[in-house]
Design a protein around this motif. Structure first.
Motif, PDB file in Angstrom:
ATOM      1  N   ASP A   1       6.964  10.440   2.965  1.00 28.23           N
ATOM      2  CA  ASP A   1       5.582  10.701   3.368  1.00 28.23           C
ATOM      3  C   ASP A   1       4.775   9.413   3.384  1.00 28.23           C
ATOM      4  O   ASP A   1       3.960   9.177   4.286  1.00 28.23           O
TER       5      ASP A   1
ATOM      6  N   LEU B   1       0.552  13.311  -7.934  1.00 29.61           N
ATOM      7  CA  LEU B   1      -0.089  14.544  -7.488  1.00 29.61           C
ATOM      8  C   LEU B   1       0.887  15.699  -7.503  1.00 29.61           C
ATOM      9  O   LEU B   1       0.528  16.849  -7.786  1.00 29.61           O
ATOM     10  N   ARG B   2       2.144  15.390  -7.225  1.00 25.47           N
ATOM     11  CA  ARG B   2       3.151  16.448  -7.197  1.00 25.47           C
ATOM     12  C   ARG B   2       3.834  16.590  -8.544  1.00 25.47           C
ATOM     13  O   ARG B   2       4.938  17.131  -8.630  1.00 25.47           O
ATOM     14  N   MET B   3       3.217  16.103  -9.577  1.00 26.10           N
ATOM     15  CA  MET B   3       3.710  16.259 -10.952  1.00 26.10           C
ATOM     16  C   MET B   3       5.063  15.610 -11.171  1.00 26.10           C
ATOM     17  O   MET B   3       5.928  16.194 -11.794  1.00 26.10           O
TER      18      MET B   3
ATOM     19  N   ASP C   1       0.821  -1.209   0.000  1.00 21.62           N
ATOM     20  CA  ASP C   1       0.000   0.000   0.000  1.00 21.62           C
ATOM     21  C   ASP C   1       0.851   1.253   0.000  1.00 21.62           C
ATOM     22  O   ASP C   1       0.541   2.224  -0.685  1.00 21.62           O
TER      23      ASP C   1
ATOM     24  N   ASP D   1      11.166  12.314  -1.020  1.00 22.39           N
ATOM     25  CA  ASP D   1      10.090  12.988  -0.297  1.00 22.39           C
ATOM     26  C   ASP D   1       8.819  12.158  -0.277  1.00 22.39           C
ATOM     27  O   ASP D   1       8.186  11.955   0.756  1.00 22.39           O
TER      28      ASP D   1
ATOM     29  N   VAL E   1       5.647   7.409   6.425  1.00 24.76           N
ATOM     30  CA  VAL E   1       5.080   7.986   7.650  1.00 24.76           C
ATOM     31  C   VAL E   1       3.592   7.689   7.737  1.00 24.76           C
ATOM     32  O   VAL E   1       3.078   7.267   8.763  1.00 24.76           O
ATOM     33  N   ALA E   2       2.884   7.899   6.627  1.00 32.29           N
ATOM     34  CA  ALA E   2       1.430   7.777   6.699  1.00 32.29           C
ATOM     35  C   ALA E   2       0.972   6.328   6.805  1.00 32.29           C
ATOM     36  O   ALA E   2       0.011   6.028   7.504  1.00 32.29           O
TER      37      ALA E   2
ATOM     38  N   ARG F   1       2.152   1.961  -3.469  1.00 31.92           N
ATOM     39  CA  ARG F   1       1.143   2.566  -4.353  1.00 31.92           C
ATOM     40  C   ARG F   1       0.879   4.010  -3.951  1.00 31.92           C
ATOM     41  O   ARG F   1       0.711   4.890  -4.793  1.00 31.92           O
ATOM     42  N   PHE F   2       0.852   4.223  -2.651  1.00 31.48           N
ATOM     43  CA  PHE F   2       0.593   5.570  -2.152  1.00 31.48           C
ATOM     44  C   PHE F   2       1.685   6.530  -2.603  1.00 31.48           C
ATOM     45  O   PHE F   2       1.403   7.659  -3.020  1.00 31.48           O
TER      46      PHE F   2
ATOM     47  N   THR G   1       1.104   7.555  -6.120  1.00 33.58           N
ATOM     48  CA  THR G   1       0.025   8.529  -6.274  1.00 33.58           C
ATOM     49  C   THR G   1       0.479   9.908  -5.834  1.00 33.58           C
ATOM     50  O   THR G   1       0.187  10.915  -6.479  1.00 33.58           O
ATOM     51  N   LEU G   2       1.207   9.934  -4.718  1.00 34.16           N
ATOM     52  CA  LEU G   2       1.716  11.219  -4.228  1.00 34.16           C
ATOM     53  C   LEU G   2       2.585  11.871  -5.288  1.00 34.16           C
ATOM     54  O   LEU G   2       2.492  13.071  -5.530  1.00 34.16           O
TER      55      LEU G   2
END
Lengths: 373, 861
Positions: free
Chosen positions: B437, B424-426, B413, B433, B440-441, B416-417, B420-421
């Motif tokens: 994240d 999202l941050r292009m 997971d 980074d 951590v999440a 995959r996360f 996606t991040l």
């Protein structure tokens, strides 16, 4: 639940509703964003992740429309929250009370699904029927188990329509009820054994849960359930300026809604209140030189906002129409002193040693002192 | 013939990947790599399969190994990649730079000149003529050698150390590594970045040079317009912004480009010119990006030519430079030392992550295949995604090592996360980074602190390099290795027991060797039992286990000396400065004596000890330090090196304690009293081991005085009483008398309980049989009021804590027998009233009953 259009909601403001849903209050912004949204969207999302980020953090759309910031803080956290929803993982917003968890949850739901009302409020008395389904017992007895006898929970509705469901205060819910979410989150189906059927979630379904880690009597998530969430911890505002901005903005919004007959408060007043809250919260003065006893309450930003609001109400209805120290004093003391024993001592000490010696705080000091006597 | 310059970022894994492709395309037949020329001979060791980065090249003056210059290489460093490529392709490869020999020679000359200047200003001129050469030095070495700490100088230094980082900053990216990744990703072919870097660097350096020359600000406007027209370079860098930055920096620093750089670049150019004469057709030059414009000898770009001086000027600069004799070799290095945070100028943020992306890249595979003479694998596992998953899997593993939960499903997971991040941050692929994240999440439940606890292992890594065994070693390493062989100590990682007999010479030497190793922070062996008791004895027991880190520690220690004795002594002196209290200094002395450090170090240590002992008038300090001192004195006598200096300090402190013992013993709470009593007990033990009856007497005198003093805390009184009894100063009767006196004076019960606690401190069965004492005590107990008794019960029970159950039982029996004795004396009275003849008559009958002895006729009636 009927949705009012933007124009309708404007007229409603003055007559009926105290607080509109995010998708109503910010309908204009959302509409503008969705119009200019050229980025790829996951299925059943109304706004793309990138534009959702813009909506949450504020800024300007490509065509120049101003979007107000909803969350003032580290943008990374918002990126993580949105990416979580896009990855089909459930989102858990965690943190101290008053750090905008429910606020962010509401706005996320509004931006992504256009509907922030699929809400389950978690309490110690919440049972499975709130998370899954319950029965219309009259029908059930009359006709036996049929789909018509079923009363849907918001979760079920969210799954059917592919929308974001919000669960507030997940940790207040009993552990056995919490675990009802495990199958929903991992298999994305809600089995209905009585009808030998199931509801399968449509794309776009997700759960945003909030939990705070400070209260007593909290039911920690079981590890099986915790594993299915991405946790994003929302910290208290990092700097004084951030917190002042937050308080200022919220006070303005609430003031507009509640229509106090009062002038906008000066930033200096806000700064004083926020300074007091921060120093007491952290147990040390802002310059880091003097240690302070900490009261037992959380002294969150939300409470700072309500202190200022109370002050405004006092000023408007009982005072001169301008926020003064006397208006602030009562609610300030009320927010700080929650436990009549230790808190009183801490507050008095703070007042006498810190507040007394600050040059431009004389009025606030005097007002607070008067409350005691 | 072509010369191609590849300006890289030191330890940039993106540059490494691009370099592999670029070299494959260019196919050079001669390679020049930025590095110390003395290291060229050592390059051959890089081919050995035993060589495993991270490693470093170390160049040191033979006369003074402490001054070493270190050049680190990681597996992902472009310079290392270049070396490996050259070795694999069997093309000649050399290091090019100003030789370290000259660098140190210059440093020495400048130092000498500075000393001469001082003398001159003090009015002496004789030294001046000798330093004519120094003037040449003065020319080439800017006055900035004695640079003031200018903010501008710092800016310039930071730009020069990481010029690509500057480009990153101008492009708005705070992290140079991410910027590098992005740029290389977006380049059309990997090799295309090098010309782009060259152009950008040229602009930067020209701008700095121009700004230094013209202080005038008016030129800015016109220059701005013209540069505004110039292209954004191929890297998407705003060259105008770069120029503006350069100008502001140059203005701040006054244009000092500083110290050795002109010399270094001249040396590099000389190497390139020499290479051009060898007949090679395609020369590749791999250097730091900053230097690239200054080395482009064939440039037709007018801007660049301005940066390149004529050959004659270079030759003049490099002629007659002073030098020292140097040696060069390889040493193992660690990833943690590549961390920017340790102060390493060319450091990177996360070596482990960079190593990982390098490892899974295609280019690394191609280079590997080249080096090992095989075809490159077309592995689908070797992809960027593999690096991200490995990173997250390692994070999960470290969390599990720390006993936290981290499920494997969560790793999936998290991966995959992170993607996606990134989207999202292009970004097309997750970078550090995003991975952070995600970790951590998903893995750490949102807690950044939890991530912080694994961050070092995860991002920096504990990787330790290895060098081939036939590579020459540093002097200290050589010395240690020689000693080790002589003493027959094996380098084994599995812990083993080692027994040493100090009566034998080899035993003493082993002990000395191991203790010196401990001083240089390489604790090869640790004492197995309480070292202190063994100090005066002739047997030592150690647990010995070699750790691979020791190789690196030894390298670190090289700057303290060329032999183990020297290094250990100097490190001890350095450690001495950090010690604060007398007891701490004493602890150092205890370690230094058996290590037999050199005289200089011991002298300093003793001097410090003497000073501290004299200056501090605190009795507590003295009390704390005395047992250790006594032990050290005792040790001295066993090993044949008694030290009069120590004896003098011991005397002084002892005097102090004797005179002022009372100070330590008054007004104490029970906890503090316990500590004091423990120290006093240690002191008595220590003096006993010294077998100094005179001192013991003095001590017991002092004890007596304090014990009889009213103000002394009762706990201490009890303990001292016990001591006096144990050492036969007081008899049992005296004990009982003292206790009776004490109790009889209507002393509050809690004080009696305290006294008893002190008395019973420490073990010892002998007091169980102090009948008189217990009788008095028993009498007191029996006479207590019931509620007072109950109040004191906890304290009294605690007093008997140190006794085992068996001992307590026997104490109970002792007390019971006290009463029995009483009744026995009564029993005598009873027995004497018996009728003797009647009793005697009974005996045969009893015999018959008990044993069946036949009765004779007289008794049958």
């Amino acid at each position: 639940m009927t949705k009012t259009t933007a124009s309708q909601s404007k007229t409603d403001v003055s007559t009926s509703v105290i607080r509109q849903h995010a998708e109503q209050e910010y309908a204009e912004e959302l509409a503008a964003i969705r119009e200019e949204d050229v980025y790829p969207k996951p299925e059943n999302w109304l706004t793309s992740p990138k534009m959702t980020l813009l909506y949450l953090l504020g800024g300007k759309t490509p065509k120049g429309k101003e979007i107000s910031p909803k969350y003032v803080g580290d943008p990374k956290l918002m990126e993580m929250a949105i990416a979580t929803l896009a990855t089909d993982r459930a989102l858990l917003l965690y943190g101290l009370p008053g750090t905008a968890k429910s606020w962010v949850s509401e706005h996320l739901a509004a931006a992504v699904s256009g509907d922030s009302t699929l809400l389950i409020q978690g309490t110690a008395g919440t049972d499975e029927s709130a998370l899954r389904y319950s029965w219309n017992y009259a029908q059930l007895i009359a006709n036996g188990p049929t789909p018509e006898a079923l009363v849907e929970s918001p979760t079920m509705r969210g799954m059917r329509d592919g929308k974001v469901v919000r669960v507030e205060e997940l940790t207040r819910v009993g552990s056995d009820v919490q675990d009802a979410l495990i199958t929903i989150l991992s298999e994305k189906t809600l089995p209905i054994p009585e009808l030998s059927s199931e509801v399968q979630a449509q794309k776009g379904f997700n759960i945003i849960a909030t939990a705070n880690n400070r209260d007593r009597g909290v039911n920690e998530l079981s590890s099986a359930l915790a594993r299915r969430f991405n946790t994003v911890v929302l910290p208290p505002p990092a700097t004084l300026e951030d917190e002042v901005t937050i308080v200022q903005r919220r006070v303005e919004q609430l003031g507009r809604a509640l229509q106090y007959p009062v002038e906008k408060p000066a930033v200096e007043e806000l700064r004083r209140v926020v300074t007091i809250f921060r120093e007491l919260r952290n147990g040390v003065t802002l310059d880091g030189k003097t240690k302070i006893k900490q009261p037992s309450g959380t002294l969150s930003t939300a409470e700072a906002i309500s202190v200022v609001n109370n002050g405004l109400a006092c000023a408007g209805y009982f005072g001169s129409g301008k926020l003064t120290a006397t208006d602030l004093a009562t609610s300030l003391v009320g927010a700080i002193v929650k436990d009549p024993g230790a808190d009183v001592v801490a507050w008095r000490e703070y007042r006498q040693t810190i507040m007394k010696n600050r040059e431009d705080w004389k009025d606030l000091f005097k007002a607070c002192k008067e409350i005691d006597e | 013939m072509t010369v191609s310059i590849f300006g890289i970022r030191h330890h940039g894994s993106g540059c490494s990947r691009a370099l592999v492709s670029a070299l494959e395309d260019y196919n050079p037949d001669l390679l020049l790599v930025e590095g110390p020329p003395e290291g060229t001979d050592a390059i051959k060791y890089a081919a050995s399969p035993e060589m495993r980065p991270p490693v470093a090249l170390i160049v040191y003056p033979e006369a003074d190994p402490k001054r070493a210059a270190i050049y680190p290489f990681a597996a992902f460093s472009p310079e290392w990649v270049a070396l490996r490529y050259a070795i694999a392709r069997e093309i000649p490869v050399e290091f090019m730079d100003l030789p370290v020999a000259n660098r140190y020679g210059l440093e020495d000359a400048v130092e000498a000149q500075r000393a001469a200047d001082e003398l001159k200003s003090a009015g002496q001129e004789s030294e001046q003529e000798e330093l004519q050469d120094g003037e040449l030095v003065g020319d080439s070495v800017d006055a900035s050698y004695e640079s003031e700490d200018d903010e501008g100088d710092d800016l310039i230094t930071s730009i020069r150390e990481d010029p690509l980082g500057t480009l990153a900053r101008v492009a708005g990216e705070t992290d140079p590594e991410r910027w590098e990744e992005r740029v290389i990703e977006q380049a059309s072919t990997p090799g295309a970045i090098f010309p782009a870097f060259l152009d950008a660097m040229t602009e930067l350096r020209c701008a700095l040079l121009d700004a230094a020359k013209n202080e005038a600000k008016e030129e800015e406007e016109t220059n701005d317009e013209s540069s505004a027209k110039t292209e954004e370079s191929a890297l998407g860098i705003d060259l105008a912004a770069l120029t503006r930055l350069a100008r502001s920096v140059a203005r701040a620093s006054g244009g000092n480009v500083g110290d050795l750089e002109p010399l270094r670049e001249a040396a590099m150019r000389r190497a390139i010119r020499a290479a051009m004469k060898t007949g090679a057709q395609r020369i590749a030059v791999v250097c730091g990006a900053w230097h690239a414009p200054a080395l482009d000898l064939e440039a037709d770009n007018p801007k660049r030519s301005a940066l390149i001086p004529k050959k004659s000027r270079d030759d003049a600069l490099l002629a007659k430079l002073p030098k020292v004799k140097t040696a060069a070799t390889w040493i193992p290095w660690t990833h943690s030392r590549l961390d920017r945070r340790t102060g390493y100028g060319a450091g990177v943020e996360s070596p482990a992550w960079l190593a990982e992306i390098w490892r899974v890249s295609e280019e690394a595979e191609r280079l590997d295949a080249l080096c090992n003479n095989r075809a490159p694998k077309q592995d689908c596992a070797r992809s960027y995604a593999a690096a991200t998953t490995t990173f997250l899997a390692r994070a999960a593993r470290f969390l599990r090592d720390d006993k936290m939960q981290a499920a494997a499903a969560n790793v999936v997971d998290a991966a995959r996360f992170s993607e996606t991040l990134a989207a999202l941050r292009m970004r097309s692929t997750p970078n550090l980074d995003d991975l952070r994240d995600a970790a951590v999440a998903v893995l750490c439940g949102g807690e950044r602190l939890l991530y912080g606890s694994i961050r070092e292992r995860l991002e920096i890594g504990t990787e330790l390099g290895a060098i081939p065994s036939d590579a020459p070693a540093t002097p200290l390493a050589k010395n240690i290795e020689a000693e080790r062989k002589r003493l027959r100590l094996k380098r084994e990682e599995l812990p083993k027991n080692l027994d040493i007999d100090l009566r034998q010479e080899t035993g003493r030497e082993k002990s000395r060797f191991l203790r010196r190793m401990a001083f240089i922070d390489a604790p090869w062996a640790t004492p197995r039992q309480d070292e202190r008791r063994a100090l005066g004895a002739f047997r030592e027991t150690w647990t010995i286990a070699w750790k691979p880190e020791f190789d690196v520690v030894i390298v670190d220690a090289s700057k303290y000396g060329a032999t183990l004795l020297e290094a250990a002594s100097n490190m001890a002196v350095a450690e001495l400065d950090k010690k604060q209290t007398l007891a701490d200094v004493m602890e150092l002395v205890e370690r230094a004596l058996p290590a037999e450090l050199n005289d200089d170090a011991l002298e300093r240590v003793f001097r410090r000890l003497r000073n501290d002992a004299a200056v501090s008038s605190d009795v507590n300090d003295a009390l704390e330090a005395l047992p250790a001192l006594a032990r050290a004195l005792r040790y001295g006598s066993t090993r044949g090196r008694a030290d009069s200096r120590l004896a003098a300090i011991f005397d002084a402190l002892f005097e102090r304690v004797i005179l002022r013992l009372k100070e330590v013993c008054v007004n104490l709470t029970d906890d503090v009293a316990e500590t004091v009593v423990a120290q006093l007990a240690q002191l008595v033990d220590a003096i006993m081991t010294l077998e100094d009856s005179e001192r013991l007497d003095l001590l017991l005198d002092a004890f007596e005085k304090v014990a009889l003093d009213d103000e002394t805390s009762k706990y201490v009184v009890g303990a001292l009483t016990r001591s006096l009894y144990d050492r036969k100063r007081w008899s049992e009767q005296t004990l009982a008398d003292k206790l009776a006196f004490f109790i009889g004076r209507a002393t509050p019960p809690n004080e009696v309980a305290s006294w008893l606690q002190g008395f019973l401190y420490g073990q010892g069965q002998t007091i169980l049989w102090l009948d008189e004492l217990w009788r008095v005590f028993d009498g007191w107990l029996a006479n207590l009021d019931q509620d007072v008794f109950i109040e004191e019960l906890p304290l009294l029970r605690r007093a008997f804590d140190s006794f085992s159950d068996a001992e307590r039982r026997s104490l109970g029996q002792t007390v019971a027998s006290l009463y029995a004795q009483k009744s026995e004396s009564q029993g005598d009275v009873v027995a004497s009233s018996w009728d003797d003849p009647n009793a005697r008559a009974l005996i045969p009958i009893l015999d018959f009953i008990l044993s069946g002895k036949p009765l004779d006729a007289a008794h049958k009636e």
